[in-house]
Design an enzyme around this catalytic site. Structure first.
Site, PDB file in Angstrom:
ATOM      1  N   ARG A 160      47.546  -1.664-128.061  1.00  0.00           N
ATOM      2  CA  ARG A 160      47.007  -0.564-127.554  1.00  0.00           C
ATOM      3  C   ARG A 160      48.376   0.508-127.479  1.00  0.00           C
ATOM      4  O   ARG A 160      47.960   1.753-127.565  1.00  0.00           O
ATOM      5  CB  ARG A 160      46.333  -0.386-126.195  1.00  0.00           C
ATOM      6  CG  ARG A 160      45.097  -0.891-126.123  1.00  0.00           C
ATOM      7  CD  ARG A 160      44.484  -0.788-124.736  1.00  0.00           C
ATOM      8  NE  ARG A 160      44.885   0.278-124.105  1.00  0.00           N
ATOM      9  CZ  ARG A 160      45.360   0.553-122.844  1.00  0.00           C
ATOM     10  NH1 ARG A 160      45.158  -0.642-121.974  1.00  0.00           N
ATOM     11  NH2 ARG A 160      45.588   1.665-122.340  1.00  0.00           N
ATOM     12  N   ASP A 182      54.691   2.050-115.630  1.00  0.00           N
ATOM     13  CA  ASP A 182      54.446   1.347-116.790  1.00  0.00           C
ATOM     14  C   ASP A 182      55.497   0.430-117.330  1.00  0.00           C
ATOM     15  O   ASP A 182      55.393  -0.145-118.524  1.00  0.00           O
ATOM     16  CB  ASP A 182      54.241   2.436-118.107  1.00  0.00           C
ATOM     17  CG  ASP A 182      53.046   3.287-117.850  1.00  0.00           C
ATOM     18  OD1 ASP A 182      51.911   2.727-117.040  1.00  0.00           O
ATOM     19  OD2 ASP A 182      52.709   4.152-118.446  1.00  0.00           O
ATOM     20  N   CYS A 192      39.433  -0.176-116.651  1.00  0.00           N
ATOM     21  CA  CYS A 192      40.863  -0.164-116.798  1.00  0.00           C
ATOM     22  C   CYS A 192      41.180  -1.487-116.114  1.00  0.00           C
ATOM     23  O   CYS A 192      40.676  -1.801-115.027  1.00  0.00           O
ATOM     24  CB  CYS A 192      41.814   0.965-116.108  1.00  0.00           C
ATOM     25  SG  CYS A 192      43.422   0.398-116.609  1.00  0.00           S
ATOM     26  N   LYS A 218      53.031   7.631-126.745  1.00  0.00           N
ATOM     27  CA  LYS A 218      51.412   7.588-126.711  1.00  0.00           C
ATOM     28  C   LYS A 218      51.050   8.490-125.817  1.00  0.00           C
ATOM     29  O   LYS A 218      50.132   9.183-125.835  1.00  0.00           O
ATOM     30  CB  LYS A 218      51.121   6.094-126.044  1.00  0.00           C
ATOM     31  CG  LYS A 218      49.576   5.733-125.705  1.00  0.00           C
ATOM     32  CD  LYS A 218      49.392   4.268-125.445  1.00  0.00           C
ATOM     33  CE  LYS A 218      49.615   4.051-124.201  1.00  0.00           C
ATOM     34  NZ  LYS A 218      48.663   4.569-123.093  1.00  0.00           N
ATOM     35  N   ASN A 219      51.529   8.390-124.357  1.00  0.00           N
ATOM     36  CA  ASN A 219      51.086   9.140-123.322  1.00  0.00           C
ATOM     37  C   ASN A 219      51.276  10.954-123.662  1.00  0.00           C
ATOM     38  O   ASN A 219      51.150  11.337-122.865  1.00  0.00           O
ATOM     39  CB  ASN A 219      51.863   8.855-121.990  1.00  0.00           C
ATOM     40  CG  ASN A 219      51.088   7.538-121.614  1.00  0.00           C
ATOM     41  OD1 ASN A 219      49.971   6.963-122.300  1.00  0.00           O
ATOM     42  ND2 ASN A 219      51.545   6.904-120.587  1.00  0.00           N
ATOM     43  N   ARG A 233      41.422   3.484-110.949  1.00  0.00           N
ATOM     44  CA  ARG A 233      41.853   4.766-111.567  1.00  0.00           C
ATOM     45  C   ARG A 233      40.434   5.643-111.448  1.00  0.00           C
ATOM     46  O   ARG A 233      39.881   5.894-112.316  1.00  0.00           O
ATOM     47  CB  ARG A 233      42.155   4.395-113.101  1.00  0.00           C
ATOM     48  CG  ARG A 233      43.093   3.587-113.215  1.00  0.00           C
ATOM     49  CD  ARG A 233      43.529   3.275-114.609  1.00  0.00           C
ATOM     50  NE  ARG A 233      44.703   4.394-114.968  1.00  0.00           N
ATOM     51  CZ  ARG A 233      45.415   4.195-116.067  1.00  0.00           C
ATOM     52  NH1 ARG A 233      45.188   3.188-116.964  1.00  0.00           N
ATOM     53  NH2 ARG A 233      46.398   5.047-116.232  1.00  0.00           N
TER      54      ARG A 233
HETATM   55  C1  UD1 Z   1      49.186   8.006-116.777  1.00  0.00           C
HETATM   56  C2  UD1 Z   1      49.428   7.264-118.084  1.00  0.00           C
HETATM   57  C3  UD1 Z   1      49.807   5.857-117.543  1.00  0.00           C
HETATM   58  C4  UD1 Z   1      50.585   5.762-116.194  1.00  0.00           C
HETATM   59  C5  UD1 Z   1      50.245   6.806-115.229  1.00  0.00           C
HETATM   60  C6  UD1 Z   1      51.146   6.835-113.958  1.00  0.00           C
HETATM   61  C7  UD1 Z   1      48.692   8.518-119.716  1.00  0.00           C
HETATM   62  C8  UD1 Z   1      47.541   8.566-120.938  1.00  0.00           C
HETATM   63  N1  UD1 Z   1      48.388   7.142-119.090  1.00  0.00           N
HETATM   64  O1  UD1 Z   1      47.688   7.661-116.501  1.00  0.00           O
HETATM   65  O2  UD1 Z   1      50.210   5.051-118.514  1.00  0.00           O
HETATM   66  O3  UD1 Z   1      50.702   4.539-116.088  1.00  0.00           O
HETATM   67  O4  UD1 Z   1      49.995   8.117-115.741  1.00  0.00           O
HETATM   68  O5  UD1 Z   1      52.350   7.004-114.511  1.00  0.00           O
HETATM   69  O6  UD1 Z   1      49.304   9.335-119.674  1.00  0.00           O
HETATM   70  N2  UD1 Z   1      44.486   8.860-108.766  1.00  0.00           N
HETATM   71  C9  UD1 Z   1      43.420   9.145-108.256  1.00  0.00           C
HETATM   72  N3  UD1 Z   1      42.428  10.187-108.485  1.00  0.00           N
HETATM   73  C10 UD1 Z   1      42.423  10.711-109.834  1.00  0.00           C
HETATM   74  C11 UD1 Z   1      43.557  10.512-110.696  1.00  0.00           C
HETATM   75  C12 UD1 Z   1      44.592   9.355-110.259  1.00  0.00           C
HETATM   76  O7  UD1 Z   1      43.100   8.611-107.258  1.00  0.00           O
HETATM   77  O8  UD1 Z   1      41.648  11.546-110.105  1.00  0.00           O
HETATM   78  C13 UD1 Z   1      45.586   7.825-108.576  1.00  0.00           C
HETATM   79  C14 UD1 Z   1      45.418   6.576-109.601  1.00  0.00           C
HETATM   80  O9  UD1 Z   1      44.457   5.919-109.187  1.00  0.00           O
HETATM   81  C15 UD1 Z   1      46.610   6.179-109.477  1.00  0.00           C
HETATM   82  C16 UD1 Z   1      47.727   7.398-109.289  1.00  0.00           C
HETATM   83  O10 UD1 Z   1      46.692   8.367-108.906  1.00  0.00           O
HETATM   84  O11 UD1 Z   1      46.780   5.284-108.183  1.00  0.00           O
HETATM   85  C17 UD1 Z   1      48.388   7.917-110.670  1.00  0.00           C
HETATM   86  O12 UD1 Z   1      47.125   8.048-111.617  1.00  0.00           O
HETATM   87  P1  UD1 Z   1      47.704   9.099-112.693  1.00  0.00           P
HETATM   88  O13 UD1 Z   1      48.925   9.682-112.461  1.00  0.00           O
HETATM   89  O14 UD1 Z   1      46.404   9.826-112.705  1.00  0.00           O
HETATM   90  O15 UD1 Z   1      47.639   8.040-114.027  1.00  0.00           O
HETATM   91  P2  UD1 Z   1      46.798   8.162-115.356  1.00  0.00           P
HETATM   92  O16 UD1 Z   1      47.184   9.845-115.742  1.00  0.00           O
HETATM   93  O17 UD1 Z   1      45.397   7.768-115.340  1.00  0.00           O
END
Ligand code: UD1
Length: 417
Positions: A398, A306, A117, A23-24, A122
């Site tokens: 999902r 995850d 979420c 999915k990711n 996030r």
């Molecule tokens: C992706 C995955 C999700 C997984 C996560 C961490 C997809 C579609 N989803 O989510 O399943 O749980 O990686 O492995 O691939 N953060 C910030 N600012 C930002 C972006 C992120 O502070 O602009 C923080 C988030 O709050 C979190 C951490 O960074 O604490 C990791 O988030 P991130 O790696 O961005 O996760 P996603 O890409 O949303």
């Protein structure tokens, strides 16, 4: 309560399951197609709610997207970024992925904040910061993110944290046009490598994925073609955790074990016997599992957030106490309240859960409140005494295609009503 899964637990799980594409991986791949004006086929595409939502987003901006069997056919020749509506993008977190590709192709993007979420705040500040480093002017007007990329060139982005989504978005933003984009402290997840392979297959120039520094050289255009994404390491690991709670033996195929080492190591410590082969893993569980001293979620190659709920569910009935530390998302222990209803002994304080293994869980009525927390309830119920009724199944849908069918194939007593 509508749409429930009912499980009568304590049946050995035996057999073989093949996982679909991750999915990711597929979510950013779909967004990436916006950059090409040619037809693209993505094989092994999972029929799950998040993917259907991304398909709707592509259609809503004038792209063609149809799932034919397990092949997703996409053609974004007629895509028009002005058609992006808040209705769709506010419904799914992954809609943020369309920002980079739309900017790369059209130089202008105007989207609403991506969907809320259940597992934490996030934010998308790292995405926005990175785009600004590439010369994009970003303003926020009435909850919309307005990006002017008319002067986008390229640049160096130093990420404060190796965010998966920000890394993917910035990689895609740099694909078309002039300039070189360098992303430092980039995420190293297998899905990032898959995105690089996909972009390069379509004619882009990306290198370094899988390391902390990714370089993207802009090209004039992308072409079309066919691509098969990597298998879903989280779905595969969820099936393993279920065999861990229920006992039995299963061969899980369609997955590269290299993508799962952190999980496999902890599962072996718990007493699961696991063999790796080129296209999957074989698990055998004959005795009660043991506690695992400590599991801390980390960016890849560390233990994936995850899988944190599912392994906690597995350890809830193991022998001894385990300590689980969640470093990625601040609200990712909500599901423990449901496990406690099933007899688990878990104390949560902030980002730490202490799990005192009990002799066995028992079935009751529980509610899935997010995707992986819901999967954890299924894992727990498969090993629990009696009947568990799980509500909130739409969250599980999902990320898992008919989860009840997969486990029924392994011999579980599981139905959806
Ligand atoms: C992706 C995955 C999700 C997984 C996560 C961490 C997809 C579609 N989803 O989510 O399943 O749980 O990686 O492995 O691939 N953060 C910030 N600012 C930002 C972006 C992120 O502070 O602009 C923080 C988030 O709050 C979190 C951490 O960074 O604490 C990791 O988030 P991130 O790696 O961005 O996760 P996603 O890409 O949303």
């Amino acid at each position: 309560m509508k749409n429930q899964i009912i499980i009568r637990g304590k049946r050995r799980l035996d057999g073989e399951l093949h996982v679909t594409g991750a999915k990711n991986s597929v979510l950013p791949l779909i967004a990436c197609c916006i950059m090409s004006e040619k037809e693209i086929h993505i094989h092994n595409c999972p029929s799950i709610a998040d993917i259907f939502c991304m398909i709707e987003i592509i259609r809503s901006i004038g792209g063609y997207a149809v799932l034919e069997g397990d092949t997703l056919v996409i053609d974004c020749k007629n895509a028009n970024p002005k058609l992006v509506t808040a209705d769709l993008t506010s419904g799914i977190r992954s809609s943020v992925f369309i920002l980079g590709p739309i900017l790369a192709r059209f130089r202008f993007a105007d989207i609403s904040y991506p969907g809320g979420c259940e597992i934490g705040l996030r934010p998308i500040d790292l995405h926005i910061y990175g785009l600004k480093c590439l010369g994009v002017k970003v303003t926020e007007v009435n909850g919309m993110i307005v990006c002017d990329g008319s002067e986008k060139t390229g640049g160096v982005v130093d990420l404060d944290f190796p965010s998966v989504g920000a890394t993917e978005n910035l990689m895609m933003a740099g694909v078309l046009g002039m300039g070189v984009t360098v992303i430092r402290n980039a995420a190293r997840e297998p899905e990032i490598v898959d995105l690089q392979n996909f972009i390069n297959y379509l004619g882009g120039k990306v290198s370094g994925a899988g390391t902390g520094v990714i370089t993207v050289e802009g090209v004039a255009s992308l072409h079309g073609g066919e691509y098969t994404p990597i298998g879903d390491r989280i779905a595969a690991a969820t099936y393993l955790a279920a065999v861990g709670t229920a006992g039995g033996s299963a061969r899980i195929t369609g997955i590269d074990p290299e993508h799962m080492h952190a999980v496999l190591q902890k599962m072996r410590r718990a007493g699961c016997k696991i063999d790796e082969f080129a296209d999957g893993v074989f698990i055998r569980v004959t005795d009660r599992l043991r506690a695992v001293h400590k599991i801390e979620t980390q960016p890849f190659p560390g233990f994936p957030t995850d899988m944190q709920p599912q392994i906690t569910a597995m350890l809830a009935a193991a022998d001894g106490s385990s300590c689980i530390v969640e470093n990625l998302f601040e609200s990712r222990f909500k599901y423990t309240a449901q496990l406690i209803k099933m007899g688990a002994r878990i104390i949560v304080k902030d980002r730490v859960a202490v799990v005192k293994g009990v002799n066995g869980l028992h079935g009751t009525q529980v509610l899935a409140e997010d995707l992986r927390g819901g999967a954890a309830l299924v894992v727990a119920a498969l090993g629990a005494e009696g009947e568990t009724v799980i509500g909130g199944v739409q969250h599980i849908d999902r990320g898992y295609k008919n989860i009840e069918e997969s486990f029924a194939r392994l011999g579980a007593d599981i139905v959806r009503v």
